[in-house]
Every structure is written in C-alpha cells, then in structure tokens.
Write an enzyme that holds these catalytic residues in place. Structure first.
Site, mmCIF file in Angstrom:
data_model
loop_
_atom_site.group_PDB
_atom_site.id
_atom_site.type_symbol
_atom_site.label_atom_id
_atom_site.label_comp_id
_atom_site.label_asym_id
_atom_site.label_seq_id
_atom_site.Cartn_x
_atom_site.Cartn_y
_atom_site.Cartn_z
ATOM 1 N NE ARG A 7 -6.098 -2.879 -20.367
ATOM 2 C CZ ARG A 7 -6.065 -2.826 -21.701
ATOM 3 N NH1 ARG A 7 -5.188 -3.527 -22.373
ATOM 4 N NH2 ARG A 7 -6.913 -2.077 -22.358
ATOM 5 C CD GLU B 208 -5.016 4.478 0.773
ATOM 6 O OE1 GLU B 208 -4.925 4.939 1.930
ATOM 7 O OE2 GLU B 208 -6.012 3.898 0.351
ATOM 8 C CB THR C 110 -4.414 4.870 -22.267
ATOM 9 O OG1 THR C 110 -3.940 4.953 -23.616
ATOM 10 C CG2 THR C 110 -5.913 5.075 -22.244
ATOM 11 C CE LYS D 64 -6.733 3.223 -25.513
ATOM 12 N NZ LYS D 64 -7.894 4.136 -25.596
ATOM 13 C CG ASP E 226 -8.673 11.289 -23.724
ATOM 14 O OD1 ASP E 226 -7.607 10.651 -23.844
ATOM 15 O OD2 ASP E 226 -9.754 10.754 -23.400
ATOM 16 C CE1 TYR F 79 -4.343 0.427 -0.309
ATOM 17 C CE2 TYR F 79 -4.298 -1.653 0.898
ATOM 18 C CZ TYR F 79 -4.974 -0.732 0.100
ATOM 19 O OH TYR F 79 -6.259 -0.984 -0.284
HETATM 20 C C1 LIG Z 1 -8.976 4.286 -24.759
HETATM 21 C C2 LIG Z 1 -9.451 5.652 -24.423
HETATM 22 C C3 LIG Z 1 -9.737 6.029 -23.108
HETATM 23 C C4 LIG Z 1 -9.909 5.057 -21.967
HETATM 24 O O1 LIG Z 1 -8.942 4.270 -21.590
HETATM 25 P P1 LIG Z 1 -9.204 3.026 -20.580
HETATM 26 O O2 LIG Z 1 -7.834 2.755 -20.102
HETATM 27 O O3 LIG Z 1 -9.833 1.970 -21.382
HETATM 28 O O4 LIG Z 1 -10.085 3.508 -19.480
HETATM 29 C C5 LIG Z 1 -10.024 7.351 -22.864
HETATM 30 N N1 LIG Z 1 -10.065 8.257 -23.857
HETATM 31 C C6 LIG Z 1 -9.840 7.922 -25.136
HETATM 32 C C7 LIG Z 1 -9.907 8.979 -26.184
HETATM 33 C C8 LIG Z 1 -9.551 6.602 -25.465
HETATM 34 O O5 LIG Z 1 -9.389 6.263 -26.749
#
Ligand SMILES: *Cc1c(COP(=O)(O)O)cnc(C)c1O
Length: 428
Positions: free
Chosen positions: A246, A62, A237, A240, A211, A60
């Site tokens: 992840r 936090e 994220t 990707k 984002d 932990y």
């Molecule tokens: C994939 C994605 C997310 C979310 O990611 P997770 O890890 O699946 O929660 C958020 N915003 C955009 C634009 C995405 O393509």
C-alpha cells in the site's frame, strides 16, 4: 514460511502477542481460501512482503536522498534513489516522488503543490466512478477547493453510453475555466483518452492531472495507454494493479512541478517517509519492470474480458456494456429489480467471493445499498487463474445471486471455491 528472518518475525508475534497473531493467521487463511474480486486489491510477492517487514521501519529519514534532516541515512538514500530510478523507468518520465503514504496523500500533495485554497478543478461526477479525493464534500479536496464535475454519456441511444462525455467536459471547462482538470477513476471500465483531456486542459489553460491509481500496472506495461506525454502530473497508488505494498507515487516530466511536489509531500503534508514501504515499492517496481509482469497485466485484461462475457451470457448488464481494463460494474437490476449491491456483496462473501457493492450511473439507491457490484481480476490473475476459471467464477456468482443468498447454495459454492483455491495458492 521459507526464510529464517520471516520465521523469527512470525514466532516473535506469536510469542509476544497471541491475540494479534491469531487475527493475522485467520486473515492469512481467509485470503488463501477465498476469491478476491475487489478491483483495487492484489496479492504482493513474498519479496515485497518481506521488504515491508524490515529494520528500515526504525529510521527517520525526513527530507530527500542526499538532503536529510537526520544522520545515518546512507542506505535509505540508496533505497530511495533506486525506487525513484525504477519508477521513472517504469512510467517513462523524468521525476518521481516515492514518499506519499497512500494514493489519497499523493492527491493531497498535488493539490497543495499546484492549487490555492478556493481554486476550481474539474473531475468526473463522483457517483459515476470518481474517487473521494476528487472533490467529495467532506474530503480536503471538496472542503478547501471548488470541484466542478463532468458527466458520462447518459443517452441510451449513443453507442458510447456510460463512457466519459468528453464534449460535455470540454464545454464545462471552457465555461468555468478550472485551474486543473483531473482524470483517472476508481470504477471506470473503459480506456481513458488522455490526449483528449490534454486538448481540453490546453483550451482552458488548465493543468492536466491523471490519477492512475487503478490502472498503474496496465499503464506501466503498455496494456493501457500512458498519461505521458499528455498529463502534467500523474498520481497513483502502488498496491492495485501495480501489485506493490500500500502506498502512493507522484510522477511528472516538468522540473518546476517536480520541485513543488517534493516540497508539498515533505514538509508540506507528511513527516518522516515510511522507508520500509519505500523499499517494498522499489522491489515491486523491479518486479513490474520484468517481462513476466507484462504478461501478467495482459492476462488481467483477458480474464476481465472472459468474466464480462460469461456474466453477459447469463443476462447481467455491465455498465457501458463491458470492459477494456481490469474491472467491470455489474448492474444487478438487470437480473432482478429487487437485487441490491449490499445484498449481493454479503451473499457472495458467505460463498467465498469477496466483492464490493458499487453505485451504477444514476443509481436510485443510496451509497450504502447501491444497485451494482464492482468486480476486478488483478488478484485472481496473480493466483494464476485464467479464462477457464473465469467462466467458473461467473457460474458461482450467478448461482449465489440467483439463490438470493440461500445458505445451502453458499455452503456448496464455498466448498468448491476452497478446492479451487488450494490448486492456485497465493504467492506467499
Ligand atoms: C484507490 C484510489 C485512490 C486512493 O488510494 P488510497 O491509497 O486508498 O489513499 C486515489 N485515487 C483513485 C482513483 C483510486 O482509485
């Protein structure tokens, strides 16, 4: 398996839990023998994979480095500081929060930090490439906040057909005065003009949130323009195009925003950070800082261009006419009026090509059917595939779709794909 540690882990699962072990083995084989064309997926390095499976999961931690709510966090502090340092270096910004468990969590923390319940924010029409955390009705973002949506250009005669309609976005924002303007998408194949979005946000006194979940790797290497210095807050994220485990990440240059974000992530939204995952993020950021990663990202785009060109040659229409980044949306109606995304996805999977059905702009079919396929090149590029193989992939895609899922064709293509995969093994 190369290291003793990993061997121990492997045999431990096999011995104590054969049911789960069999599933993991099968999944490993599936990944090794199929072509991963899902634009949001990738294959992490062995080092990243190992970091995610370490003793850090026992702890932990936090709080934040130097200010934890638990003892024994000396090495966790070191790890998190390294992760933060690398993230800010990678994206050229001052502050990073590396604790969000996922991209959706990073977005939730941002909303919690910067908006009040009921506040208005602007985002792209969700069915045109937005993410569910950008205002979908049953998502926190749509349930507790008020989304307004800007469109793409739907006029066929406009050379920027199916690209973001910045003029319409500006008009919408001036009319509704959102507190935040959100850009960055899940299925948008073109460059995002962050400077233009900054100008729009400024005109209506809004915060600009970018984002970059999909394009983070391309941004980090300069293959796609950076949201900095335009955006006040950037979420992403890490799994990707950035090719880590992840996870989520929040970045900013603004000290006040950074403080609000830290509070929102913990204790606002999450409890203990996943320190094994943060270590894996740090390892991935370290990899992304190397020159090879820049070359990797350039190849992702070259491969996407090659795949797009080969598909167009075969008569497929791509949404917006092509791609500037790692993904493309294939409008299957251009091949055959009765071809659906759901059928395409299923037939291709049987042949060893993993894709996802995706709506195209103004799709008349429901989300579980759709008229499109989203294809991306990040995972194939990690395997070492290049332009020549993209032509081959386009041939296989076309053969399977044209055969309408004929099992004999699928079996033949499946065999050829297994052979190709053997020549381009996974990194682990
Ligand atoms: C994939 C994605 C997310 C979310 O990611 P997770 O890890 O699946 O929660 C958020 N915003 C955009 C634009 C995405 O393509």
């Amino acid at each position: 398996m190369a290291t003793d540690t990993l061997n121990d882990t492997v045999s431990a699962i096999a011995a104590s839990d054969p049911a789960i072990w069999r599933c993991i083995q099968s999944e490993q084989k599936r990944q090794a023998t199929t072509l991963e064309l899902i634009a949001s997926e990738n294959h992490v390095s062995k080092a990243v994979m190992e970091a995610a499976g370490t003793c850090l999961t026992n702890k932990y931690a936090e709080g934040y480095p130097g200010a934890r709510y638990y003892g024994g966090c000396e090495f966790h502090d070191q790890i998190e500081r390294i992760a933060i340092e690398r993230a800010t270096q990678l994206f050229g910004c001052k502050y990073a929060n590396v604790q969000p468990h996922s991209g959706a969590n990073a977005n939730a923390a941002t909303f919690l930090a910067l908006l009040n319940a009921g506040d208005t924010f602007a985002s792209l029409v969700l069915s045109d490439g937005g993410h569910l955390s950008h205002g979908m009705k049953i998502n926190f973002s749509g349930k507790y906040f008020k989304p307004i949506h800007y469109p793409l250009i739907y006029d066929l005669n406009n050379p920027k057909f199916e690209q973001i309609d910045y003029d319409a976005a500006e008009k919408l924002c001036l009319e509704h005065k959102p507190k935040m303007v959100l850009c960055g998408y899940s299925a948008y194949p073109r460059v995002i003009d962050f400077a233009r979005f900054h100008a729009i946000a400024d005109k209506c006194g809004a915060i600009l949130m970018a984002d970059i979940a999909h394009i983070a790797g391309l941004v980090a290497t300069g293959v796609h323009p950076s949201p900095f210095p335009h955006a006040h807050i950037v979420t992403t994220t890490t799994h990707k195009t950035l090719r880590g485990t992840r996870g989520g990440l929040i970045l900013t240059n603004d000290e006040e925003i950074a403080k609000k974000i830290d509070k929102a992530v913990f204790p606002g939204l999450q409890g203990g950070p996943l320190m094994h995952i943060i270590a894996a993020k740090a390892v991935a950021f370290g990899e992304a800082l190397r020159p090879e990663f820049k070359e990797y990202c350039r190849q992702i785009v070259r491969n996407a261009q090659a795949l797009a060109a080969a598909l167009k040659e075969k008569g497929y229409r791509l949404v917006s006419g092509g791609t500037d980044n790692h993904l493309m949306l294939v409008d299957l109606r251009s091949r055959s009026a009765d071809l659906t995304g759901a059928d395409g996805e299923k037939w291709l999977e049987a042949a060893g090509m993993i894709t996802n059905k995706n709506g195209v702009p103004n799709d008349t079919r429901p989300p579980k059917v759709t008229s499109g396929l989203r294809l991306g090149t990040p995972a194939l590029t990690t395997r070492g595939l290049k332009e020549a193989q993209m032509k081959q992939v386009a041939d296989w895609l076309d053969r399977v779709l044209t055969s309408k899922g004929d099992p004999a064709v699928a079996a033949q293509v499946r065999g050829q794909i297994t052979e190709l995969c053997a020549k381009f093994p996974l990194p682990h």
